[in-house]
Motif scaffolding. Structure first.
Motif, PDB file in Angstrom:
ATOM      1  N   PRO A 179       8.759 -75.440  79.242  1.00 35.65           N
ATOM      2  CA  PRO A 179       8.928 -74.031  78.496  1.00 35.65           C
ATOM      3  C   PRO A 179      10.294 -73.846  78.030  1.00 35.65           C
ATOM      4  CG  PRO A 179       9.161 -73.584  80.973  1.00 35.65           C
ATOM      5  CD  PRO A 179       9.095 -74.934  80.703  1.00 35.65           C
ATOM      6  N   GLU A 180      10.470 -74.476  76.721  1.00 32.17           N
ATOM      7  CA  GLU A 180      11.821 -74.544  76.152  1.00 32.17           C
ATOM      8  C   GLU A 180      12.283 -73.282  75.570  1.00 32.17           C
ATOM      9  OE1 GLU A 180      13.642 -76.036  71.874  1.00 32.17           O
ATOM     10  OE2 GLU A 180      11.782 -76.922  72.762  1.00 32.17           O
ATOM     11  N   VAL A 181      13.345 -72.788  75.977  1.00 30.28           N
ATOM     12  CA  VAL A 181      13.945 -71.637  75.354  1.00 30.28           C
ATOM     13  C   VAL A 181      14.804 -71.962  73.931  1.00 30.28           C
ATOM     14  CG1 VAL A 181      15.418 -69.763  75.522  1.00 30.28           C
ATOM     15  CG2 VAL A 181      14.163 -70.466  77.438  1.00 30.28           C
ATOM     16  N   ASN A 182      14.408 -71.364  72.825  1.00 35.80           N
ATOM     17  CA  ASN A 182      15.122 -71.595  71.665  1.00 35.80           C
ATOM     18  C   ASN A 182      16.625 -71.239  71.752  1.00 35.80           C
ATOM     19  OD1 ASN A 182      16.069 -71.456  69.037  1.00 35.80           O
ATOM     20  ND2 ASN A 182      14.266 -70.867  68.061  1.00 35.80           N
ATOM     21  N   ILE A 183      17.457 -72.268  71.807  1.00 36.85           N
ATOM     22  CA  ILE A 183      18.918 -72.199  71.751  1.00 36.85           C
ATOM     23  C   ILE A 183      19.446 -71.342  70.915  1.00 36.85           C
ATOM     24  CG2 ILE A 183      19.367 -74.502  72.971  1.00 36.85           C
ATOM     25  CD1 ILE A 183      20.358 -75.602  70.262  1.00 36.85           C
ATOM     26  N   LEU A 184      18.920 -71.187  69.642  1.00 41.92           N
ATOM     27  CA  LEU A 184      19.030 -70.061  68.692  1.00 41.92           C
ATOM     28  C   LEU A 184      18.835 -68.652  68.791  1.00 41.92           C
ATOM     29  CD1 LEU A 184      18.592 -72.402  65.733  1.00 41.92           C
ATOM     30  CD2 LEU A 184      20.760 -72.284  66.813  1.00 41.92           C
ATOM     31  N   SER A 185      18.008 -68.325  69.908  1.00 40.11           N
ATOM     32  CA  SER A 185      17.678 -67.186  70.174  1.00 40.11           C
ATOM     33  C   SER A 185      18.766 -66.159  70.660  1.00 40.11           C
ATOM     34  CB  SER A 185      16.625 -67.008  71.357  1.00 40.11           C
ATOM     35  OG  SER A 185      16.390 -65.746  71.953  1.00 40.11           O
ATOM     36  N   GLU A 186      18.643 -65.135  69.681  1.00 35.33           N
ATOM     37  CA  GLU A 186      19.910 -63.881  69.874  1.00 35.33           C
ATOM     38  C   GLU A 186      19.791 -63.525  71.457  1.00 35.33           C
ATOM     39  OE1 GLU A 186      19.560 -60.839  67.022  1.00 35.33           O
ATOM     40  OE2 GLU A 186      19.904 -62.252  65.407  1.00 35.33           O
ATOM     41  N   ASP A 187      18.656 -63.363  72.094  1.00 34.89           N
ATOM     42  CA  ASP A 187      18.546 -63.068  73.697  1.00 34.89           C
ATOM     43  C   ASP A 187      18.267 -64.095  74.382  1.00 34.89           C
ATOM     44  OD1 ASP A 187      15.896 -63.117  72.698  1.00 34.89           O
ATOM     45  OD2 ASP A 187      15.536 -60.996  73.014  1.00 34.89           O
ATOM     46  N   ARG A 188      18.821 -65.433  74.185  1.00 34.32           N
ATOM     47  CA  ARG A 188      18.489 -66.223  74.980  1.00 34.32           C
ATOM     48  C   ARG A 188      18.895 -66.242  76.573  1.00 34.32           C
ATOM     49  NH1 ARG A 188      22.135 -71.771  74.294  1.00 34.32           N
ATOM     50  NH2 ARG A 188      21.341 -73.027  76.029  1.00 34.32           N
ATOM     51  N   GLU A 189      19.730 -65.830  76.913  1.00 35.38           N
ATOM     52  CA  GLU A 189      20.123 -65.650  78.352  1.00 35.38           C
ATOM     53  C   GLU A 189      19.088 -64.750  79.078  1.00 35.38           C
ATOM     54  OE1 GLU A 189      23.931 -64.250  81.070  1.00 35.38           O
ATOM     55  OE2 GLU A 189      24.365 -65.027  79.035  1.00 35.38           O
ATOM     56  N   GLU A 190      18.638 -63.646  78.344  1.00 32.66           N
ATOM     57  CA  GLU A 190      17.938 -62.852  79.194  1.00 32.66           C
ATOM     58  C   GLU A 190      16.413 -63.594  79.069  1.00 32.66           C
ATOM     59  OE1 GLU A 190      15.972 -59.323  80.675  1.00 32.66           O
ATOM     60  OE2 GLU A 190      17.958 -60.262  80.643  1.00 32.66           O
ATOM     61  N   ILE A 202      19.153 -76.701  78.253  1.00 33.65           N
ATOM     62  CA  ILE A 202      20.225 -76.457  78.970  1.00 33.65           C
ATOM     63  C   ILE A 202      20.588 -74.989  79.272  1.00 33.65           C
ATOM     64  CG2 ILE A 202      22.737 -77.164  79.332  1.00 33.65           C
ATOM     65  CD1 ILE A 202      21.845 -79.689  77.524  1.00 33.65           C
ATOM     66  N   PRO A 203      20.953 -74.593  80.308  1.00 32.12           N
ATOM     67  CA  PRO A 203      21.019 -72.976  80.257  1.00 32.12           C
ATOM     68  C   PRO A 203      22.332 -72.397  79.892  1.00 32.12           C
ATOM     69  CG  PRO A 203      21.523 -74.038  82.618  1.00 32.12           C
ATOM     70  CD  PRO A 203      20.977 -75.248  81.495  1.00 32.12           C
ATOM     71  N   SER A 204      22.238 -71.216  79.356  1.00 35.14           N
ATOM     72  CA  SER A 204      23.593 -70.378  79.101  1.00 35.14           C
ATOM     73  C   SER A 204      24.399 -70.049  80.033  1.00 35.14           C
ATOM     74  CB  SER A 204      23.249 -69.076  78.665  1.00 35.14           C
ATOM     75  OG  SER A 204      22.160 -69.120  77.317  1.00 35.14           O
ATOM     76  N   VAL A 205      24.175 -70.032  81.359  1.00 39.51           N
ATOM     77  CA  VAL A 205      25.004 -69.826  82.326  1.00 39.51           C
ATOM     78  C   VAL A 205      24.946 -71.377  83.071  1.00 39.51           C
ATOM     79  CG1 VAL A 205      25.475 -68.607  84.666  1.00 39.51           C
ATOM     80  CG2 VAL A 205      24.506 -67.426  82.485  1.00 39.51           C
ATOM     81  N   ASP A 206      26.130 -71.884  83.383  1.00 40.32           N
ATOM     82  CA  ASP A 206      26.264 -73.203  84.146  1.00 40.32           C
ATOM     83  C   ASP A 206      25.392 -73.107  85.586  1.00 40.32           C
ATOM     84  OD1 ASP A 206      27.335 -74.181  82.056  1.00 40.32           O
ATOM     85  OD2 ASP A 206      29.426 -74.086  82.646  1.00 40.32           O
ATOM     86  N   GLY A 207      24.824 -73.912  86.113  1.00 38.15           N
ATOM     87  CA  GLY A 207      24.213 -73.951  87.069  1.00 38.15           C
ATOM     88  C   GLY A 207      22.974 -72.814  87.447  1.00 38.15           C
ATOM     89  N   LEU A 209      16.212 -80.766  77.925  1.00 42.93           N
ATOM     90  CA  LEU A 209      15.976 -81.057  76.681  1.00 42.93           C
ATOM     91  C   LEU A 209      17.372 -80.842  76.147  1.00 42.93           C
ATOM     92  CD1 LEU A 209      14.949 -78.389  74.558  1.00 42.93           C
ATOM     93  CD2 LEU A 209      13.819 -78.379  76.714  1.00 42.93           C
ATOM     94  N   SER A 210      17.636 -81.670  74.792  1.00 44.88           N
ATOM     95  CA  SER A 210      18.862 -81.471  74.335  1.00 44.88           C
ATOM     96  C   SER A 210      18.617 -80.222  73.166  1.00 44.88           C
ATOM     97  CB  SER A 210      19.192 -82.682  73.215  1.00 44.88           C
ATOM     98  OG  SER A 210      18.278 -83.017  72.475  1.00 44.88           O
ATOM     99  N   GLY A 211      17.266 -79.992  72.771  1.00 47.32           N
ATOM    100  CA  GLY A 211      17.367 -78.711  71.912  1.00 47.32           C
ATOM    101  C   GLY A 211      17.795 -78.431  70.655  1.00 47.32           C
ATOM    102  N   GLY A 212      18.271 -79.362  70.201  1.00 45.72           N
ATOM    103  CA  GLY A 212      18.869 -79.420  68.937  1.00 45.72           C
ATOM    104  C   GLY A 212      20.629 -79.641  68.943  1.00 45.72           C
ATOM    105  N   TYR A 213      21.092 -79.733  69.953  1.00 44.59           N
ATOM    106  CA  TYR A 213      22.433 -79.858  70.147  1.00 44.59           C
ATOM    107  C   TYR A 213      22.699 -81.157  69.684  1.00 44.59           C
ATOM    108  CZ  TYR A 213      23.162 -75.686  73.152  1.00 44.59           C
ATOM    109  OH  TYR A 213      23.331 -74.257  73.475  1.00 44.59           O
TER     110      TYR A 213
END
Length: 295
Positions: free
Chosen positions: A177-188, A216-221, A238-242
């Motif tokens: 379930p990929e979280v779009n790394i460009l999402s404005e509310d990605r951490e939530e 790769i999560p916004s908050v390490d670990g 996933l690299s997610g575009g990075y």
């Protein structure tokens, strides 16, 4: 299920190579590799071209089980051969790399801030073929664009329902379930997703095993506790575009999380390179991704 492969995926050092670009993403992957769309005239030509590219990667001395645990294939790649061997057999017997298969049929239209997977009416038939081809596991991808609780719940429920069917067929599912790394509310989004994953894991039969493929999560670990769940064989990212360098830097800050990169793995590879240049470029990428995966 191959117990030797399961143990390798559970405890081995290394990462998973994602070589599973499908019909929609193949032209872009080939273009990145230096093969223009006008160099093939139909789907068969396109898939032949991308199989040639994947074969070159797999046969490279840099594609070594010292660094690479597994490889995810597209269905068309599974059905082709490398050196007169089915691709999955070549990966395991010649390279010591565990073969996976992408099984989803692409993404549905966005609704409730997410894209669930399109229906898979032929899944059982595909899984039976995968078992016959000695595939170890599968991968299927959804995308989360917004922190919409209902949408994220739908993503998790669909992924785990298919995952249970896949495990029952004798394969280990990679739930992505990929979280779009460009999402404005990605951490939530990541917070809600993790809650849903924990909820779904708690409902599984004790014998069921899965893998997770997450951004790769916004908050390490942030996903460290998921790695301790007895149902979870491995958590990959996933690299997610990075770009590769940034993906590696972010990954290295997450102990236990290993790479499952596609574009980042193929970065810098070109159709026109000599074999020596190709191997050197791939070797640098493989070693850098490996180093980030074993921190």
């Amino acid at each position: 299920m191959n117990e030797q492969q399961l143990e390798r995926m559970r405890t081995g050092k290394g990462f998973v190579a994602a070589l599973d670009q499908s019909g929609g993403s193949t032209p872009k992957a080939l273009l990145q590799y230096g093969v223009a769309e006008d160099s093939y005239t139909d789907d068969e030509g396109m898939f032949t071209a991308v199989h040639t590219m994947r074969t070159r990667i797999i046969q490279s001395a840099a594609f070594d089980s010292k660094f690479i645990l597994g490889a995810i294939l597209f269905e068309n790649t599974m059905d082709r051969e490398i050196e007169s061997k089915p691709t999955a057999d070549y990966l395991w017997e010649e390279k010591g790399v565990v073969p996976f298969l992408k099984v989803d049929q692409g993404l549905d239209v966005q609704e409730n801030g997410v894209q669930v997977m399109k229906p898979m009416p032929n899944l059982d038939r595909l899984l039976a073929r995968a078992v016959d081809k000695r595939i170890f596991g599968t991968k299927m991808r959804s995308v989360i664009h917004e922190a919409n609780t209902e949408g994220i719940k739908q993503v998790a429920e669909q992924q785990f329902e298919y995952g249970k069917r896949i495990f029952a067929a004798g394969l280990i599912p990679i739930i992505e379930p990929e979280v779009n790394i460009l999402s404005e509310d990605r951490e939530e989004s990541e917070r809600i997703l993790k809650e849903e994953i924990v909820r779904q894991l708690a409902k599984l039969h004790p014998d069921v095993r899965i893998m997770l493929k997450l951004s790769i999560p916004s908050v390490d670990g942030f996903y460290s506790d998921l790695m301790q769940d007895p149902h979870v064989v491995r958590v990959v990212a996933l690299s997610g575009g990075y770009p590769q360098k940034e993906a590696n830097e972010r990954l290295a800050r997450n102990p236990g999380l290993i790479a499952s990169f596609s574009r980042a793995l193929a970065e810098g590879l070109s159709f026109g390179q000599t074999e020596a240049d190709f191997d050197r470029t791939l070797q640098r990428s493989v070693e850098a991704i490996y180093a980030a995966s074993i921190t």
